[in-house]
Design a protein around this motif. Structure first.
Motif, PDB file in Angstrom:
ATOM      1  N   ASP A  67       2.373  14.528   3.938  1.00 59.04           N
ATOM      2  CA  ASP A  67       1.003  14.413   3.698  1.00 59.04           C
ATOM      3  C   ASP A  67       0.808  14.160   2.218  1.00 59.04           C
ATOM      4  O   ASP A  67       1.040  15.048   1.437  1.00 59.04           O
ATOM      5  CB  ASP A  67       0.234  15.599   4.346  1.00 59.04           C
ATOM      6  CG  ASP A  67      -0.909  15.475   3.973  1.00 59.04           C
ATOM      7  OD1 ASP A  67      -1.720  14.642   3.316  1.00 59.04           O
ATOM      8  OD2 ASP A  67      -1.948  16.437   4.447  1.00 59.04           O
ATOM      9  N   GLY A  89      -2.701   6.323   8.143  1.00 58.47           N
ATOM     10  CA  GLY A  89      -3.746   6.793   7.352  1.00 58.47           C
ATOM     11  C   GLY A  89      -5.301   6.161   7.575  1.00 58.47           C
ATOM     12  O   GLY A  89      -5.240   5.934   8.515  1.00 58.47           O
ATOM     13  N   LYS A  93      -6.947   5.387   2.102  1.00 56.86           N
ATOM     14  CA  LYS A  93      -5.486   5.973   1.803  1.00 56.86           C
ATOM     15  C   LYS A  93      -4.623   5.461   3.018  1.00 56.86           C
ATOM     16  O   LYS A  93      -4.204   6.412   3.770  1.00 56.86           O
ATOM     17  CB  LYS A  93      -5.503   7.357   1.815  1.00 56.86           C
ATOM     18  CG  LYS A  93      -6.250   7.947   0.339  1.00 56.86           C
ATOM     19  CD  LYS A  93      -6.551   9.383   0.511  1.00 56.86           C
ATOM     20  CE  LYS A  93      -5.154  10.331  -0.090  1.00 56.86           C
ATOM     21  NZ  LYS A  93      -5.276  11.711   0.024  1.00 56.86           N
ATOM     22  N   SER A  96      -0.928   7.423   3.977  1.00 57.69           N
ATOM     23  CA  SER A  96      -0.711   8.667   3.429  1.00 57.69           C
ATOM     24  C   SER A  96      -0.095   9.702   4.152  1.00 57.69           C
ATOM     25  O   SER A  96       0.029  10.937   3.848  1.00 57.69           O
ATOM     26  CB  SER A  96      -2.124   9.113   3.069  1.00 57.69           C
ATOM     27  OG  SER A  96      -2.945   9.107   4.280  1.00 57.69           O
ATOM     28  N   HIS A  97       0.258   9.365   5.565  1.00 62.03           N
ATOM     29  CA  HIS A  97       1.188  10.357   6.224  1.00 62.03           C
ATOM     30  C   HIS A  97       2.408   9.486   6.704  1.00 62.03           C
ATOM     31  O   HIS A  97       2.349   8.544   7.240  1.00 62.03           O
ATOM     32  CB  HIS A  97       0.287  10.718   7.609  1.00 62.03           C
ATOM     33  CG  HIS A  97      -0.810  11.455   6.675  1.00 62.03           C
ATOM     34  ND1 HIS A  97      -0.797  12.787   6.946  1.00 62.03           N
ATOM     35  CD2 HIS A  97      -2.134  11.333   6.617  1.00 62.03           C
ATOM     36  CE1 HIS A  97      -1.874  13.538   6.687  1.00 62.03           C
ATOM     37  NE2 HIS A  97      -2.840  12.395   6.484  1.00 62.03           N
TER      38      HIS A  97
END
Length: 164
Positions: A67, A89, A93, A96-97
């Motif tokens: 994350d 994400g 973003k 983002s994962h």
């Protein structure tokens, strides 16, 4: 989202364990014990019953989420982290994962001052997944949705540390 039951069953078929989460939130709606909840296609209707809800995926037992909280690290992540088949994400973003199969068992947070830069999230955690709605109203979407890839605890710890 209104079609959460259908999506939860699809996640089950992919070997993931969905968790009902507050709509536009991150908190599981299941009382205590959600970290041990195993939703299956047979019992999914008990947890995803037509109410508007987000969906989380239970982490641990071989599944981790990288994350990335610090926006400055988003562009670097694709070059530093191992390739991941599952990346998601929100509009602000996008990537983002990063989800991985891994033997990594503990959640590890990398901070600077009192700000979290990146986390390796594992046992005892869940992560809110597409097509949920983020607390800020953005729809969470898949950037890449391919087979889950594997990384070792040593490799992901080194890469996350380098990224941080």
């Amino acid at each position: 989202m209104k079609n959460a039951l259908e999506i939860a069953k699809q996640y089950c078929e992919e070997g993931l364990y969905p968790i009902p989460v507050q709509y536009k939130g991150k908190k599981p709606t299941v009382p205590a014990g959600w970290t041990n909840l195993k939703v299956t296609p047979d019992n999914a209707e008990q947890y995803f019953n037509g109410k508007e809800t987000n969906i989380g995926i239970l982490l641990g037992d071989g599944l981790i989420d990288i994350d990335i909280d610090d926006e400055r690290l988003l562009g670097l992540a694709k070059d530093i982290l191992p390739p991941s088949g599952l990346v998601f994400g929100r509009a602000s973003k996008r990537s983002s994962h990063y989800l991985y199969k891994s033997d990594h068992q503990e959640t590890k947070r990398y901070t600077f001052g009192n700000k979290t830069l990146i986390e390796i999230r594992s046992k005892g955690c869940q992560t809110v997944v597409p097509p949920s709605v983020h607390t800020e109203g953005e729809i969470i979407t898949w950037k890449r949705r391919e087979p889950l890839t594997k990384t070792s605890s040593v490799q992901i710890t080194q890469c996350a540390g380098l990224l941080a």
